[in-house]
Design a protein around this motif. Sequence first.
Motif, PDB file in Angstrom:
ATOM      1  N   VAL A 150       7.378  -7.450  -6.593  1.00  0.00           N
ATOM      2  CA  VAL A 150       6.818  -8.262  -7.014  1.00  0.00           C
ATOM      3  C   VAL A 150       5.612  -7.492  -8.552  1.00  0.00           C
ATOM      4  O   VAL A 150       5.470  -8.005  -9.218  1.00  0.00           O
ATOM      5  CB  VAL A 150       6.435  -8.731  -6.094  1.00  0.00           C
ATOM      6  CG1 VAL A 150       5.999 -10.136  -6.871  1.00  0.00           C
ATOM      7  CG2 VAL A 150       7.621  -9.875  -5.312  1.00  0.00           C
ATOM      8  N   HIS A 151       4.535  -7.047  -7.136  1.00  0.00           N
ATOM      9  CA  HIS A 151       3.892  -6.460  -8.512  1.00  0.00           C
ATOM     10  C   HIS A 151       3.714  -5.106  -9.112  1.00  0.00           C
ATOM     11  O   HIS A 151       2.834  -4.920  -9.945  1.00  0.00           O
ATOM     12  CB  HIS A 151       2.608  -6.049  -7.418  1.00  0.00           C
ATOM     13  CG  HIS A 151       2.073  -7.835  -6.163  1.00  0.00           C
ATOM     14  ND1 HIS A 151       2.014  -9.290  -7.381  1.00  0.00           N
ATOM     15  CD2 HIS A 151       2.937  -7.923  -5.078  1.00  0.00           C
ATOM     16  CE1 HIS A 151       1.440 -10.251  -6.166  1.00  0.00           C
ATOM     17  NE2 HIS A 151       2.480  -9.600  -4.908  1.00  0.00           N
ATOM     18  N   GLY A 152       5.153  -3.861  -8.894  1.00  0.00           N
ATOM     19  CA  GLY A 152       4.667  -3.022  -9.497  1.00  0.00           C
ATOM     20  C   GLY A 152       3.810  -2.261  -9.537  1.00  0.00           C
ATOM     21  O   GLY A 152       3.631  -1.943 -10.314  1.00  0.00           O
ATOM     22  N   VAL A 153       4.266  -2.422  -7.999  1.00  0.00           N
ATOM     23  CA  VAL A 153       2.629  -1.106  -7.309  1.00  0.00           C
ATOM     24  C   VAL A 153       3.649  -0.043  -6.895  1.00  0.00           C
ATOM     25  O   VAL A 153       4.620  -0.532  -6.641  1.00  0.00           O
ATOM     26  CB  VAL A 153       1.560  -1.607  -6.925  1.00  0.00           C
ATOM     27  CG1 VAL A 153       0.661  -3.071  -7.581  1.00  0.00           C
ATOM     28  CG2 VAL A 153       2.281  -2.176  -5.513  1.00  0.00           C
ATOM     29  N   ASP A 154       2.742   1.188  -6.528  1.00  0.00           N
ATOM     30  CA  ASP A 154       3.576   1.774  -5.656  1.00  0.00           C
ATOM     31  C   ASP A 154       3.378   1.215  -4.184  1.00  0.00           C
ATOM     32  O   ASP A 154       2.689   0.535  -3.881  1.00  0.00           O
ATOM     33  CB  ASP A 154       2.358   3.763  -6.056  1.00  0.00           C
ATOM     34  CG  ASP A 154       1.328   3.504  -5.578  1.00  0.00           C
ATOM     35  OD1 ASP A 154       0.627   2.787  -5.385  1.00  0.00           O
ATOM     36  OD2 ASP A 154       0.647   4.203  -6.021  1.00  0.00           O
ATOM     37  N   ALA A 155       3.686   2.275  -3.023  1.00  0.00           N
ATOM     38  CA  ALA A 155       3.703   2.098  -1.895  1.00  0.00           C
ATOM     39  C   ALA A 155       2.263   2.761  -0.977  1.00  0.00           C
ATOM     40  O   ALA A 155       1.655   1.225  -0.568  1.00  0.00           O
ATOM     41  CB  ALA A 155       4.716   3.541  -1.371  1.00  0.00           C
ATOM     42  N   ASP A 156       1.356   2.880  -1.575  1.00  0.00           N
ATOM     43  CA  ASP A 156      -0.172   3.267  -1.156  1.00  0.00           C
ATOM     44  C   ASP A 156      -0.668   1.472  -1.331  1.00  0.00           C
ATOM     45  O   ASP A 156      -1.153   0.446  -0.855  1.00  0.00           O
ATOM     46  CB  ASP A 156      -0.699   4.569  -1.357  1.00  0.00           C
ATOM     47  CG  ASP A 156      -0.309   5.400  -1.332  1.00  0.00           C
ATOM     48  OD1 ASP A 156       0.213   5.170  -0.118  1.00  0.00           O
ATOM     49  OD2 ASP A 156      -0.575   6.423  -1.894  1.00  0.00           O
ATOM     50  N   ALA A 157      -1.116   0.775  -2.707  1.00  0.00           N
ATOM     51  CA  ALA A 157      -0.989   0.001  -3.580  1.00  0.00           C
ATOM     52  C   ALA A 157      -0.236  -1.117  -2.268  1.00  0.00           C
ATOM     53  O   ALA A 157      -0.666  -2.247  -2.146  1.00  0.00           O
ATOM     54  CB  ALA A 157      -0.713  -0.025  -5.170  1.00  0.00           C
ATOM     55  N   ALA A 158       0.661  -1.049  -2.121  1.00  0.00           N
ATOM     56  CA  ALA A 158       1.063  -2.384  -1.666  1.00  0.00           C
ATOM     57  C   ALA A 158       0.525  -2.514  -0.379  1.00  0.00           C
ATOM     58  O   ALA A 158       0.119  -3.824   0.170  1.00  0.00           O
ATOM     59  CB  ALA A 158       2.473  -2.218  -1.620  1.00  0.00           C
ATOM     60  N   PHE A 159       0.643  -1.240  -0.022  1.00  0.00           N
ATOM     61  CA  PHE A 159       0.408  -1.045   1.423  1.00  0.00           C
ATOM     62  C   PHE A 159      -1.516  -1.775   1.782  1.00  0.00           C
ATOM     63  O   PHE A 159      -2.171  -2.741   2.837  1.00  0.00           O
ATOM     64  CB  PHE A 159       0.375   0.219   2.011  1.00  0.00           C
ATOM     65  CG  PHE A 159      -0.224   0.487   3.631  1.00  0.00           C
ATOM     66  CD1 PHE A 159       0.499  -0.055   4.900  1.00  0.00           C
ATOM     67  CD2 PHE A 159      -1.873   0.970   4.155  1.00  0.00           C
ATOM     68  CE1 PHE A 159       0.113   0.437   6.000  1.00  0.00           C
ATOM     69  CE2 PHE A 159      -2.244   1.169   5.100  1.00  0.00           C
ATOM     70  CZ  PHE A 159      -1.063   0.790   6.651  1.00  0.00           C
TER      71      PHE A 159
ATOM     72  N   MET B 118      -2.573  -4.232  -0.009  1.00  0.00           N
ATOM     73  CA  MET B 118      -2.349  -5.879  -0.114  1.00  0.00           C
ATOM     74  C   MET B 118      -2.804  -5.941   1.007  1.00  0.00           C
ATOM     75  O   MET B 118      -2.731  -7.280   1.168  1.00  0.00           O
ATOM     76  CB  MET B 118      -1.127  -5.237  -1.057  1.00  0.00           C
ATOM     77  CG  MET B 118      -1.522  -5.132  -2.638  1.00  0.00           C
ATOM     78  SD  MET B 118      -0.216  -5.551  -3.720  1.00  0.00           S
ATOM     79  CE  MET B 118      -0.028  -7.578  -3.872  1.00  0.00           C
ATOM     80  N   LEU B 119      -1.597  -5.460   1.810  1.00  0.00           N
ATOM     81  CA  LEU B 119      -0.937  -5.964   3.269  1.00  0.00           C
ATOM     82  C   LEU B 119      -2.601  -5.991   3.844  1.00  0.00           C
ATOM     83  O   LEU B 119      -2.987  -6.857   4.745  1.00  0.00           O
ATOM     84  CB  LEU B 119       0.305  -5.320   3.946  1.00  0.00           C
ATOM     85  CG  LEU B 119       1.691  -5.599   2.942  1.00  0.00           C
ATOM     86  CD1 LEU B 119       2.223  -4.043   4.298  1.00  0.00           C
ATOM     87  CD2 LEU B 119       1.845  -7.314   3.713  1.00  0.00           C
ATOM     88  N   VAL B 120      -3.273  -4.667   4.053  1.00  0.00           N
ATOM     89  CA  VAL B 120      -3.927  -3.991   5.064  1.00  0.00           C
ATOM     90  C   VAL B 120      -5.351  -5.386   4.634  1.00  0.00           C
ATOM     91  O   VAL B 120      -6.262  -5.857   5.539  1.00  0.00           O
ATOM     92  CB  VAL B 120      -4.953  -2.707   5.162  1.00  0.00           C
ATOM     93  CG1 VAL B 120      -6.256  -3.107   5.803  1.00  0.00           C
ATOM     94  CG2 VAL B 120      -3.743  -1.919   5.237  1.00  0.00           C
TER      95      VAL B 120
END
Length: 250
Positions: free
Chosen positions: A211-220, A222-224
Motif C-alpha cells: 500500500v505504501h511502497g515501503v520496505d519491510a523494515d519501514a512497514a514493521f 509502522m506497526l510498532v
Amino acid sequence: MSCEAPVSVIGGFPPLDAAAEALQDLYRALNPAEHIDKYLNRLCEHAVELIDDADMAGVTILDEEGTPSTTARTSREVALVDELQYRSGDGPCIEAAESSEIVVADRIAASERWPGLASEARRFGVQSFLSIPLPPLEPGARAGAVNVYGSRSDGFARSEVALMNLFTTAAGYAIGSTERYRGARQLALQLERALESRAVIDQAKGVLMAVHGVDADAAFEMLVDKSQRTNTKLRVVAEDLLASVRITEI
C-alpha cells in the motif's frame, strides 16, 4: 519406642509386594493430561493402606515463594493438622519439605519438638507423625512432602519409615516426569503461538509494503508505532489491519 524396631521386619515379602502393586496402580493412573492432584490423592490412599500405623495422609507442596499448601489428603482432618503447622511455620511437614530430610516423631517426641502442634493435633486423633520429602528432581523444582499421621502414641516402626520412603521416592520420580512433560508441552504451545504471531505480523507487513511502497523494515516500524500509540499488542494491531483489508475487499 516402636520406631526402633529392627528393619528386618520389612524383609517379609507381603509389604514389599503391596508397595509394588501400589506403585503399579499409580503408574497406570498417571496421566500427564490430567491435574496432578488426582494422582496425589491416590498416592495418599495407598500410603494409608501400606502403613499399618497410618490413619490418614496428605501431601504438602511449597510454592515458588515457599508458602505451603495441602494439595491432596485422605480426610478433612489432614488439612486441619497441616494448617496448624502452616500457621506456626513449624512442624514435620514443613521441616521435611524444607530440609529434604525424613521427619518422624511419636507422641513424646512430638510434644518436645512441637508442643503446640502436638496438643492441638490430638483433638483430631493424631499423636504420631511421619513426613517423607518428595525427591528433588531438578534445580528450582517445588519442594514437598508426603505426610502420614497416626493415632497410636508409640509412633511408626523403622520398617514402616523405610517402606514409606521407598514408596514416596518412586512415586516422586513419576510426578517429576509428568511435570517435565507438561513443561515441554507448554513450551511447545508457546512456540506455536509465537510462530502464529510471526506469520500474522509478516502478512500485515506485506500489506503495508504494497500500500505504501515501503520496505519491510519501514512497514514493521509502522506497526510498532501504532502498537505503542494505542497501547495494543503488536499481533493485535496486525490482526486488525488484516481484518480491515478483508472487509474492504468484501
